[in-house]
Design a protein around this motif. Structure first.
Motif, PDB file in Angstrom:
ATOM      1  N   ILE A  45      -7.074  -3.272  -2.026  1.00  0.00           N
ATOM      2  CA  ILE A  45      -7.886  -3.431  -3.392  1.00  0.00           C
ATOM      3  C   ILE A  45      -8.063  -2.109  -4.064  1.00  0.00           C
ATOM      4  O   ILE A  45      -8.661  -1.105  -3.383  1.00  0.00           O
ATOM      5  N   ASN A  69      -4.712   0.398   6.521  1.00  0.00           N
ATOM      6  CA  ASN A  69      -5.242  -0.904   6.864  1.00  0.00           C
ATOM      7  C   ASN A  69      -4.571  -2.092   6.769  1.00  0.00           C
ATOM      8  O   ASN A  69      -3.994  -2.868   7.533  1.00  0.00           O
ATOM      9  N   SER A  70      -3.929  -2.281   5.461  1.00  0.00           N
ATOM     10  CA  SER A  70      -3.280  -3.690   5.255  1.00  0.00           C
ATOM     11  C   SER A  70      -1.855  -3.810   6.155  1.00  0.00           C
ATOM     12  O   SER A  70      -1.382  -4.623   6.795  1.00  0.00           O
ATOM     13  N   GLY A  96     -12.564  -1.455   0.903  1.00  0.00           N
ATOM     14  CA  GLY A  96     -13.572  -0.921   1.460  1.00  0.00           C
ATOM     15  C   GLY A  96     -14.968  -1.514   1.311  1.00  0.00           C
ATOM     16  O   GLY A  96     -15.843  -1.293   2.423  1.00  0.00           O
ATOM     17  N   ASP A  97     -15.189  -2.271   0.431  1.00  0.00           N
ATOM     18  CA  ASP A  97     -16.329  -2.881   0.136  1.00  0.00           C
ATOM     19  C   ASP A  97     -16.684  -4.049   1.604  1.00  0.00           C
ATOM     20  O   ASP A  97     -15.631  -4.939   1.440  1.00  0.00           O
ATOM     21  N   SER A 148       0.833  -1.134   0.055  1.00  0.00           N
ATOM     22  CA  SER A 148       0.021   0.063   0.104  1.00  0.00           C
ATOM     23  C   SER A 148       0.905   1.129  -0.008  1.00  0.00           C
ATOM     24  O   SER A 148       1.745   1.076   0.680  1.00  0.00           O
ATOM     25  N   THR A 175      -6.778  -5.694   1.926  1.00  0.00           N
ATOM     26  CA  THR A 175      -7.709  -5.014   2.480  1.00  0.00           C
ATOM     27  C   THR A 175      -8.909  -4.223   1.478  1.00  0.00           C
ATOM     28  O   THR A 175      -8.156  -3.634   0.479  1.00  0.00           O
ATOM     29  N   PHE A 224      -9.600  -0.792  -7.535  1.00  0.00           N
ATOM     30  CA  PHE A 224     -10.365  -1.229  -8.733  1.00  0.00           C
ATOM     31  C   PHE A 224     -10.440  -2.552  -9.015  1.00  0.00           C
ATOM     32  O   PHE A 224     -10.250  -2.906 -10.010  1.00  0.00           O
ATOM     33  N   GLY A 225     -10.573  -3.622  -7.753  1.00  0.00           N
ATOM     34  CA  GLY A 225     -10.842  -4.947  -7.955  1.00  0.00           C
ATOM     35  C   GLY A 225      -9.469  -5.628  -8.183  1.00  0.00           C
ATOM     36  O   GLY A 225      -9.576  -6.795  -8.227  1.00  0.00           O
ATOM     37  N   HIS A 282     -14.328  -8.738  -5.180  1.00  0.00           N
ATOM     38  CA  HIS A 282     -13.094  -8.580  -5.052  1.00  0.00           C
ATOM     39  C   HIS A 282     -12.275  -9.920  -4.392  1.00  0.00           C
ATOM     40  O   HIS A 282     -11.302  -9.588  -3.818  1.00  0.00           O
ATOM     41  N   LEU A 339     -12.921  -2.015   5.056  1.00  0.00           N
ATOM     42  CA  LEU A 339     -12.025  -0.981   5.752  1.00  0.00           C
ATOM     43  C   LEU A 339     -11.825   0.263   4.808  1.00  0.00           C
ATOM     44  O   LEU A 339     -11.013   0.029   3.979  1.00  0.00           O
ATOM     45  N   ARG A 351       0.039   3.910   1.279  1.00  0.00           N
ATOM     46  CA  ARG A 351      -0.649   4.390   2.677  1.00  0.00           C
ATOM     47  C   ARG A 351       0.234   3.900   3.918  1.00  0.00           C
ATOM     48  O   ARG A 351      -0.142   2.999   4.525  1.00  0.00           O
TER      49      ARG A 351
HETATM   50  C1  LIG Z   1      -7.398   4.124  -5.911  1.00  0.00           C
HETATM   51  C2  LIG Z   1      -8.163   3.418  -5.096  1.00  0.00           C
HETATM   52  C3  LIG Z   1      -9.277   2.509  -5.430  1.00  0.00           C
HETATM   53  C4  LIG Z   1     -10.065   1.488  -4.799  1.00  0.00           C
HETATM   54  N1  LIG Z   1     -10.554   0.652  -5.296  1.00  0.00           N
HETATM   55  C5  LIG Z   1     -11.629  -0.140  -4.412  1.00  0.00           C
HETATM   56  C6  LIG Z   1     -12.225  -1.371  -4.943  1.00  0.00           C
HETATM   57  O1  LIG Z   1     -12.199  -1.575  -6.180  1.00  0.00           O
HETATM   58  N2  LIG Z   1     -13.041  -1.966  -4.043  1.00  0.00           N
HETATM   59  C7  LIG Z   1     -13.071  -1.741  -2.703  1.00  0.00           C
HETATM   60  O2  LIG Z   1     -13.643  -2.513  -1.890  1.00  0.00           O
HETATM   61  N3  LIG Z   1     -12.237  -0.627  -2.134  1.00  0.00           N
HETATM   62  C8  LIG Z   1     -11.420   0.206  -2.979  1.00  0.00           C
HETATM   63  N4  LIG Z   1     -10.510   0.966  -2.619  1.00  0.00           N
HETATM   64  C9  LIG Z   1     -10.506   1.201  -0.996  1.00  0.00           C
HETATM   65  C10 LIG Z   1      -9.298   0.695  -0.277  1.00  0.00           C
HETATM   66  O3  LIG Z   1      -9.210  -0.674  -0.872  1.00  0.00           O
HETATM   67  C11 LIG Z   1      -9.535   0.420   0.896  1.00  0.00           C
HETATM   68  O4  LIG Z   1      -9.506   1.608   1.735  1.00  0.00           O
HETATM   69  C12 LIG Z   1      -8.186  -0.353   1.761  1.00  0.00           C
HETATM   70  O5  LIG Z   1      -8.531  -0.665   3.063  1.00  0.00           O
HETATM   71  C13 LIG Z   1      -7.107   0.552   1.758  1.00  0.00           C
HETATM   72  O6  LIG Z   1      -5.992  -0.132   2.369  1.00  0.00           O
HETATM   73  P1  LIG Z   1      -4.762   0.684   2.915  1.00  0.00           P
HETATM   74  O7  LIG Z   1      -5.303   1.603   4.012  1.00  0.00           O
HETATM   75  O8  LIG Z   1      -3.813  -0.420   3.262  1.00  0.00           O
HETATM   76  O9  LIG Z   1      -4.238   1.269   1.777  1.00  0.00           O
HETATM   77  C14 LIG Z   1      -9.850   1.741  -3.292  1.00  0.00           C
HETATM   78  C15 LIG Z   1      -9.183   2.913  -2.812  1.00  0.00           C
HETATM   79  C16 LIG Z   1      -8.216   3.471  -3.558  1.00  0.00           C
HETATM   80  C17 LIG Z   1      -7.403   4.736  -3.216  1.00  0.00           C
END
Ligand SMILES: Cc1cc2nc3c(=O)[nH]c(=O)nc-3n(C[C@H](O)[C@H](O)[C@H](O)COP(=O)(O)O)c2cc1C
Length: 189
Positions: free
Chosen positions: A86, A16-17, A132-133, A10, A130, A88-89, A139, A164, A12
Protein backbone atom coordinates in the motif's frame (compact mmCIF):
# COMPACT_ATOMS: atom_id res chain seq x y z
CA UNK A 1 -1.33 -29.16 -15.39
CA UNK A 2 -2.56 -25.80 -14.10
CA UNK A 3 -0.59 -22.61 -14.65
CA UNK A 4 -0.23 -19.92 -12.00
CA UNK A 5 1.14 -16.48 -12.90
CA UNK A 6 2.33 -14.07 -10.22
CA UNK A 7 2.66 -10.34 -10.90
CA UNK A 8 4.88 -8.70 -8.29
CA UNK A 9 3.99 -5.03 -7.83
CA UNK A 10 6.50 -3.94 -5.19
CA UNK A 11 9.76 -2.27 -6.14
CA UNK A 12 11.29 -4.04 -3.11
CA UNK A 13 12.71 -7.43 -4.13
CA UNK A 14 12.29 -9.84 -1.24
CA UNK A 15 10.01 -7.44 0.65
CA UNK A 16 6.78 -8.23 2.46
CA UNK A 17 4.32 -8.70 -0.40
CA UNK A 18 6.88 -10.72 -2.34
CA UNK A 19 7.71 -12.95 0.65
CA UNK A 20 4.04 -13.84 1.06
CA UNK A 21 3.57 -14.32 -2.68
CA UNK A 22 6.60 -16.56 -3.05
CA UNK A 23 5.28 -18.78 -0.27
CA UNK A 24 2.05 -19.10 -2.27
CA UNK A 25 4.00 -19.81 -5.48
CA UNK A 26 6.13 -22.47 -3.75
CA UNK A 27 2.99 -24.16 -2.45
CA UNK A 28 1.45 -24.02 -5.92
CA UNK A 29 4.53 -25.80 -7.30
CA UNK A 30 4.19 -28.47 -4.60
CA UNK A 31 0.56 -28.90 -5.68
CA UNK A 32 1.73 -29.61 -9.23
CA UNK A 33 1.18 -26.24 -10.96
CA UNK A 34 3.61 -24.60 -13.35
CA UNK A 35 4.39 -21.09 -12.19
CA UNK A 36 5.78 -17.88 -13.67
CA UNK A 37 6.58 -14.64 -11.84
CA UNK A 38 7.04 -11.12 -13.20
CA UNK A 39 8.57 -8.30 -11.13
CA UNK A 40 7.12 -5.20 -12.75
CA UNK A 41 9.73 -2.86 -11.28
CA UNK A 42 12.47 -4.67 -13.24
CA UNK A 43 10.65 -4.30 -16.54
CA UNK A 44 10.30 -1.48 -19.05
CA UNK A 45 6.63 -0.67 -19.14
CA UNK A 46 4.01 2.01 -19.24
CA UNK A 47 0.43 2.45 -18.11
CA UNK A 48 -2.53 2.41 -20.49
CA UNK A 49 -2.19 5.03 -23.23
CA UNK A 50 -5.97 5.33 -23.67
CA UNK A 51 -5.51 4.89 -27.43
CA UNK A 52 -8.46 2.47 -27.70
CA UNK A 53 -6.35 0.34 -30.04
CA UNK A 54 -7.54 -2.75 -28.11
CA UNK A 55 -11.11 -1.84 -29.05
CA UNK A 56 -10.65 -0.59 -32.62
CA UNK A 57 -7.59 -2.30 -34.17
CA UNK A 58 -6.79 -5.40 -32.17
CA UNK A 59 -8.21 -7.76 -29.56
CA UNK A 60 -5.14 -7.23 -27.39
CA UNK A 61 -3.10 -4.28 -26.14
CA UNK A 62 -1.29 -2.52 -28.99
CA UNK A 63 1.36 -0.83 -26.81
CA UNK A 64 4.66 -2.57 -27.48
CA UNK A 65 6.57 -2.87 -24.22
CA UNK A 66 7.39 -5.49 -21.59
CA UNK A 67 3.83 -5.44 -20.26
CA UNK A 68 2.77 -7.42 -23.35
CA UNK A 69 4.42 -10.57 -21.96
CA UNK A 70 2.71 -10.07 -18.60
CA UNK A 71 -0.71 -9.55 -20.18
CA UNK A 72 -0.26 -12.62 -22.40
CA UNK A 73 0.87 -14.78 -19.48
CA UNK A 74 -2.07 -13.70 -17.31
CA UNK A 75 -4.48 -14.35 -20.20
CA UNK A 76 -3.07 -17.87 -20.52
CA UNK A 77 -3.09 -18.68 -16.81
CA UNK A 78 -5.60 -20.65 -14.75
CA UNK A 79 -4.67 -18.73 -11.60
CA UNK A 80 -3.23 -15.26 -11.10
CA UNK A 81 -1.64 -13.59 -8.08
CA UNK A 82 -1.25 -9.80 -7.96
CA UNK A 83 0.84 -8.27 -5.20
CA UNK A 84 1.46 -4.75 -3.99
CA UNK A 85 2.46 -2.70 -0.99
CA UNK A 86 0.00 0.00 0.00
CA UNK A 87 1.46 3.33 -1.08
CA UNK A 88 -0.45 6.37 0.22
CA UNK A 89 -3.60 4.32 0.56
CA UNK A 90 -3.39 2.78 -2.91
CA UNK A 91 -1.65 0.01 -4.83
CA UNK A 92 1.84 0.78 -6.15
CA UNK A 93 2.22 2.70 -9.41
CA UNK A 94 3.77 -0.39 -10.95
CA UNK A 95 0.74 -2.56 -10.26
CA UNK A 96 -1.66 0.22 -11.27
CA UNK A 97 0.05 0.29 -14.68
CA UNK A 98 -0.74 -3.42 -15.00
CA UNK A 99 -4.35 -3.02 -13.84
CA UNK A 100 -4.98 -0.22 -16.35
CA UNK A 101 -3.48 -2.27 -19.18
CA UNK A 102 -5.97 -5.09 -18.42
CA UNK A 103 -8.51 -2.79 -20.09
CA UNK A 104 -7.41 -4.75 -23.17
CA UNK A 105 -9.11 -7.86 -21.73
CA UNK A 106 -12.51 -6.19 -22.23
CA UNK A 107 -14.55 -6.40 -25.44
CA UNK A 108 -15.36 -3.11 -27.25
CA UNK A 109 -18.93 -2.71 -25.95
CA UNK A 110 -18.19 -4.04 -22.50
CA UNK A 111 -20.88 -2.00 -20.74
CA UNK A 112 -23.60 -3.26 -23.08
CA UNK A 113 -22.99 -7.01 -23.03
CA UNK A 114 -23.59 -9.81 -20.57
CA UNK A 115 -20.03 -11.09 -21.16
CA UNK A 116 -17.63 -8.14 -21.15
CA UNK A 117 -14.46 -10.25 -21.01
CA UNK A 118 -12.22 -11.61 -23.75
CA UNK A 119 -10.67 -14.03 -21.26
CA UNK A 120 -11.57 -17.70 -21.01
CA UNK A 121 -13.97 -18.29 -18.10
CA UNK A 122 -12.99 -20.19 -14.96
CA UNK A 123 -9.90 -18.23 -13.96
CA UNK A 124 -9.09 -17.38 -10.34
CA UNK A 125 -7.21 -14.37 -9.02
CA UNK A 126 -5.78 -13.43 -5.62
CA UNK A 127 -4.62 -10.02 -4.45
CA UNK A 128 -1.87 -9.83 -1.85
CA UNK A 129 -1.63 -6.38 -0.29
CA UNK A 130 0.73 -5.40 2.52
CA UNK A 131 0.81 -2.22 4.58
CA UNK A 132 2.63 -0.68 7.51
CA UNK A 133 -0.54 0.36 9.29
CA UNK A 134 -1.71 -2.36 11.70
CA UNK A 135 -5.36 -1.25 11.62
CA UNK A 136 -7.70 -3.42 9.60
CA UNK A 137 -9.89 -0.43 8.78
CA UNK A 138 -6.99 1.44 7.14
CA UNK A 139 -6.64 1.16 3.35
CA UNK A 140 -9.12 -1.65 2.82
CA UNK A 141 -8.90 -1.34 -0.96
CA UNK A 142 -8.95 -5.03 -1.88
CA UNK A 143 -12.74 -5.11 -2.47
CA UNK A 144 -12.61 -2.44 -5.20
CA UNK A 145 -9.88 -4.33 -7.08
CA UNK A 146 -11.72 -7.61 -6.60
CA UNK A 147 -14.73 -5.95 -8.29
CA UNK A 148 -12.63 -4.99 -11.31
CA UNK A 149 -11.38 -8.53 -11.79
CA UNK A 150 -14.78 -10.09 -11.12
CA UNK A 151 -16.07 -7.94 -13.97
CA UNK A 152 -13.42 -9.61 -16.19
CA UNK A 153 -14.73 -13.01 -15.13
CA UNK A 154 -12.26 -13.98 -12.40
CA UNK A 155 -13.23 -15.67 -9.16
CA UNK A 156 -11.35 -13.47 -6.68
CA UNK A 157 -9.66 -13.73 -3.29
CA UNK A 158 -7.53 -11.39 -1.22
CA UNK A 159 -4.94 -11.54 1.53
CA UNK A 160 -3.96 -8.48 3.55
CA UNK A 161 -0.76 -8.21 5.57
CA UNK A 162 -1.15 -5.52 8.22
CA UNK A 163 1.60 -3.95 10.36
CA UNK A 164 4.38 -4.88 7.95
CA UNK A 165 6.85 -1.98 7.89
CA UNK A 166 10.37 -3.35 7.54
CA UNK A 167 10.92 -5.53 4.45
CA UNK A 168 11.66 -8.62 6.54
CA UNK A 169 8.54 -8.35 8.75
CA UNK A 170 6.43 -10.78 6.71
CA UNK A 171 8.99 -13.55 7.09
CA UNK A 172 8.21 -13.61 10.81
CA UNK A 173 4.45 -13.74 10.41
CA UNK A 174 3.66 -17.45 10.33
CA UNK A 175 -0.11 -16.88 10.15
CA UNK A 176 0.21 -14.89 6.90
CA UNK A 177 2.50 -17.46 5.32
CA UNK A 178 0.02 -20.18 6.26
CA UNK A 179 -2.80 -18.13 4.75
CA UNK A 180 -0.74 -17.84 1.55
CA UNK A 181 -0.35 -21.62 1.38
CA UNK A 182 -4.10 -22.10 1.87
CA UNK A 183 -4.73 -19.56 -0.88
CA UNK A 184 -2.61 -21.60 -3.29
CA UNK A 185 -4.96 -24.53 -2.67
CA UNK A 186 -8.04 -22.39 -3.36
CA UNK A 187 -6.58 -20.93 -6.55
CA UNK A 188 -5.75 -24.37 -7.94
CA UNK A 189 -8.87 -26.24 -6.84
C1 LIG B 1 6.02 5.47 -0.70
C2 LIG B 1 5.43 4.66 0.41
C3 LIG B 1 4.13 4.92 0.81
C4 LIG B 1 3.54 4.16 1.81
N1 LIG B 1 2.26 4.43 2.18
C5 LIG B 1 1.67 3.67 3.14
C6 LIG B 1 0.33 3.93 3.52
O1 LIG B 1 -0.35 4.82 3.02
N2 LIG B 1 -0.20 3.14 4.50
C7 LIG B 1 0.49 2.13 5.11
O2 LIG B 1 -0.06 1.45 5.96
N3 LIG B 1 1.77 1.86 4.74
C8 LIG B 1 2.37 2.59 3.78
N4 LIG B 1 3.65 2.31 3.38
C9 LIG B 1 4.35 1.14 3.97
C10 LIG B 1 4.25 -0.10 3.05
O3 LIG B 1 2.95 -0.30 2.56
C11 LIG B 1 4.65 -1.37 3.82
O4 LIG B 1 5.95 -1.24 4.32
C12 LIG B 1 4.55 -2.61 2.94
O5 LIG B 1 4.54 -3.76 3.77
C13 LIG B 1 5.71 -2.71 1.96
O6 LIG B 1 5.57 -3.89 1.19
P1 LIG B 1 6.81 -4.44 0.33
O7 LIG B 1 7.90 -4.79 1.33
O8 LIG B 1 6.28 -5.63 -0.37
O9 LIG B 1 7.21 -3.36 -0.60
C14 LIG B 1 4.28 3.11 2.42
C15 LIG B 1 5.60 2.88 2.02
C16 LIG B 1 6.19 3.65 1.04
C17 LIG B 1 7.61 3.39 0.63
Amino acid sequence: MKKLVCVLGSPRAGGNSETIAIRLVDKAKQLGATTECFRLHDMTLKGCSGCMGCKTQSDSCVVQDDMKSVLDAVAGADAVVLTSPIYFGQISGQLKCFVDRTFSYLVPDFFKTSNPSRLQPGKKLALILTQGDPNESAHNIAPEYEEIFKFMGFETYSLRGLGLGAPTDAAGRAELLKEAEALAGKLLS
